[in-house]
Write an enzyme that holds these catalytic residues in place. Structure first.
Site, mmCIF file in Angstrom:
data_model
loop_
_atom_site.group_PDB
_atom_site.id
_atom_site.type_symbol
_atom_site.label_atom_id
_atom_site.label_comp_id
_atom_site.label_asym_id
_atom_site.label_seq_id
_atom_site.Cartn_x
_atom_site.Cartn_y
_atom_site.Cartn_z
ATOM 1 N N CYS A 130 0.848 -1.190 0.000
ATOM 2 C CA CYS A 130 0.000 0.000 0.000
ATOM 3 C C CYS A 130 0.880 1.235 0.000
ATOM 4 C CB CYS A 130 -0.942 0.010 1.208
ATOM 5 S SG CYS A 130 -2.407 1.018 0.876
ATOM 6 N N LYS A 205 -12.435 -5.332 1.934
ATOM 7 C CA LYS A 205 -11.890 -4.514 3.014
ATOM 8 C C LYS A 205 -12.837 -3.354 3.265
ATOM 9 C CE LYS A 205 -7.878 -1.792 4.392
ATOM 10 N NZ LYS A 205 -6.535 -1.355 4.058
ATOM 11 N N ARG A 215 -3.343 2.546 12.566
ATOM 12 C CA ARG A 215 -2.908 3.786 11.911
ATOM 13 C C ARG A 215 -1.931 4.559 12.788
ATOM 14 N NH1 ARG A 215 -8.541 5.562 8.894
ATOM 15 N NH2 ARG A 215 -8.701 3.638 7.679
ATOM 16 N N ARG A 227 -11.403 7.109 4.099
ATOM 17 C CA ARG A 227 -11.153 6.124 3.047
ATOM 18 C C ARG A 227 -12.460 5.569 2.445
ATOM 19 N NH1 ARG A 227 -5.813 6.039 4.101
ATOM 20 N NH2 ARG A 227 -4.887 4.988 5.893
ATOM 21 N N GLU A 243 -16.738 -8.012 -5.103
ATOM 22 C CA GLU A 243 -15.304 -7.726 -4.935
ATOM 23 C C GLU A 243 -14.491 -9.023 -4.981
ATOM 24 O OE1 GLU A 243 -13.370 -5.286 -4.904
ATOM 25 O OE2 GLU A 243 -14.358 -3.459 -4.215
ATOM 26 N N LYS A 258 -11.788 -8.337 5.776
ATOM 27 C CA LYS A 258 -11.204 -7.512 6.830
ATOM 28 C C LYS A 258 -12.126 -6.355 7.162
ATOM 29 C CE LYS A 258 -7.405 -4.333 7.434
ATOM 30 N NZ LYS A 258 -6.381 -3.574 6.786
ATOM 31 N N SER A 284 -6.508 -4.473 14.283
ATOM 32 C CA SER A 284 -5.936 -3.828 15.460
ATOM 33 C C SER A 284 -6.969 -3.401 16.496
ATOM 34 C CB SER A 284 -5.095 -2.634 15.023
ATOM 35 O OG SER A 284 -5.884 -1.701 14.290
ATOM 36 N N TYR A 323 -3.113 -10.550 15.842
ATOM 37 C CA TYR A 323 -2.089 -10.138 16.802
ATOM 38 C C TYR A 323 -2.098 -11.027 18.047
ATOM 39 C CZ TYR A 323 -2.481 -5.988 13.839
ATOM 40 O OH TYR A 323 -2.522 -5.145 12.761
HETATM 41 C C1 PBG Z 1 -3.160 0.000 4.997
HETATM 42 C C2 PBG Z 1 -3.674 -1.003 5.980
HETATM 43 C C3 PBG Z 1 -4.510 -0.792 7.081
HETATM 44 C C4 PBG Z 1 -4.601 -2.018 7.740
HETATM 45 C C5 PBG Z 1 -3.864 -2.936 7.014
HETATM 46 N N1 PBG Z 1 -3.297 -2.295 5.927
HETATM 47 C C6 PBG Z 1 -5.150 0.442 7.570
HETATM 48 C C7 PBG Z 1 -6.093 1.178 6.721
HETATM 49 O O1 PBG Z 1 -6.526 0.734 5.657
HETATM 50 O O2 PBG Z 1 -6.421 2.273 7.146
HETATM 51 C C8 PBG Z 1 -5.354 -2.267 9.012
HETATM 52 C C9 PBG Z 1 -4.764 -3.316 9.917
HETATM 53 C C10 PBG Z 1 -5.274 -3.298 11.304
HETATM 54 O O3 PBG Z 1 -6.067 -2.436 11.730
HETATM 55 O O4 PBG Z 1 -4.868 -4.195 12.068
HETATM 56 N N2 PBG Z 1 -3.911 0.106 3.842
HETATM 57 ZN ZN ZN Z 2 -3.282 1.928 2.669
#
Ligand code: PBG
Ligand code: ZN
Length: 334
Positions: A130, A205, A215, A227, A243, A258, A284, A323
């Site tokens: 990313c 996602k 973040r 986003r 998707e 996710k 997270s 995690y």
């Molecule tokens: C980046 C990305 C994110 C996560 C994984 N890759 C954050 C986002 O899209 O804002 C989230 C992972 C997590 O919260 O554990 N694109």
């Molecule tokens: Zn990203």
């Protein structure tokens, strides 16, 4: 006293099979093996470093030596896959197109080389592809006139995936949610003779508040806006199928849903529509909520994590990106 007429159950008694732990294990419908876990790891462009992440208790941003030690300990427990995230050393080096994302001397690229050198085929190295940790605006694609534009974002994303493949990544996992990036990356990899590098698509996602703690760790929050113009709307599940089908058609080897826990129905729905391996990302915020409640003594962490992980597996996920993996295995929580 009035005579009480109590009816007893019929011949079928579900409680017979719940009497002992041995019996419950015999009839358990869901099992989780250590080999299904993928552990997210945050890497720093340093040899030695371990900076705790306040919003993700128990986790730290790691220099390469520390990463090798942690991944080595995971391997001892049977965890054989790591998902790497990085960000540049210094905020001031972020640019509009996030070019440090494909720097061959970047934190992720160096970490991949080191891990493959140390562990070879015993470890599956997955990289998050990313731009958001490298762009000065913090979006996952390029921004023009205040909008995240799709097609121009593909080239830097493909470059990033290629740089990870060149470093030795086994699997690249694009998380940007631009349309068409799976096909673009597949073509880019194949043209460069990386036809053996697998693609794990963050196919489904959602635009989620559960990414908050991440973040902070990845320093990747958008400076302006959110986003929602590229990540999915939490109200939709049919769109998840679309998707997933698109990414499958474009050449994804594995699909991901996710977050996981607030989207168990989505995992189940996608599972029913694809024969590809399906990963779920226990993100997270889902982790941080459990840790915070446990730290307050409000829940029993071991039992809550056990329920959460089995819920994700029961819904139909083959790989669980979490995690909690180390604690769950070390503590024999499963
Ligand atoms: C980046 C990305 C994110 C996560 C994984 N890759 C954050 C986002 O899209 O804002 C989230 C992972 C997590 O919260 O554990 N694109
Ligand atoms: Zn990203």
């Amino acid at each position: 006293m009035r005579e009480l007429k109590v009816t007893t159950p019929g011949r079928m008694r579900p409680r017979r099979l719940r009497q002992t732990q041995t019996m419950r294990d015999l009839v358990a419908e869901t099992h989780i093996a250590a080999s299904q876990f993928v552990v997210p790891r945050f890497v720093l462009p340093a040899e030695k470093a371990a900076e705790p992440i306040p919003s993700l208790p128990g986790l730290a941003q790691l220099g390469r030596d520390n990463l090798v030690a942690e991944v080595g300990a995971d391997l001892e427990l049977g965890i054989r896959a790591a998902l790497l995230f990085g960000h540049p050393e210094d905020d001031a080096t972020k640019t509009a197109d996030g070019e440090l994302a494909w720097d061959e001397q970047g934190a992720v690229q160096k970490a991949v080389r080191r891990l493959k050198q140390e562990f070879g085929d015993d470890l599956i190295v997955v990289t998050d592809v990313c731009l958001c940790a490298y762009t000065d605006h913090g979006h996952c694609g390029l921004v023009e006139d205040g909008r995240v534009v799709n097609d121009p974002s593909l080239e830097p994303i493909v470059r990033t995936a290629l740089s990870h493949a060149e470093a030795g990544a086994d699997v690249v996992a694009p998380s940007d949610m631009m349309d068409g990036r799976i096909a673009a990356i597949r073509d880019g990899l194949d043209d460069a003779s990386f036809d053996n590098v697998a693609l794990l698509a963050y196919a489904v996602k959602y635009a989620s508040a559960y990414y908050g703690p991440f973040r902070d760790a990845a320093d990747s929050a958008p400076q302006q806006g959110d986003r929602q113009s590229y990540q999915m709307d939490a109200r939709n599940v049919l769109e998840a199928i679309r998707e997933a089908e698109l990414d499958e058609d474009e050449g994804a080897d594995m699909l991901m849903v996710k977050p996981a826990l607030a989207y168990l129905d989505v995992i189940q729905a996608v599972r029913a529509e694809t024969t590809l391996p399906l990963s779920a990302y226990n993100v997270s915020g889902e982790y941080a909520m459990v840790k915070a409640a446990a730290a307050n003594g409000w829940i029993d962490e071991a039992r809550v994590v056990r329920e959460n992980l089995y819920a994700i597996a029961r819904a139909g996920a083959d790989q669980i990106i979490t995690y909690h993996a180390r604690d769950a295995l070390q503590g024999k929580w499963l």
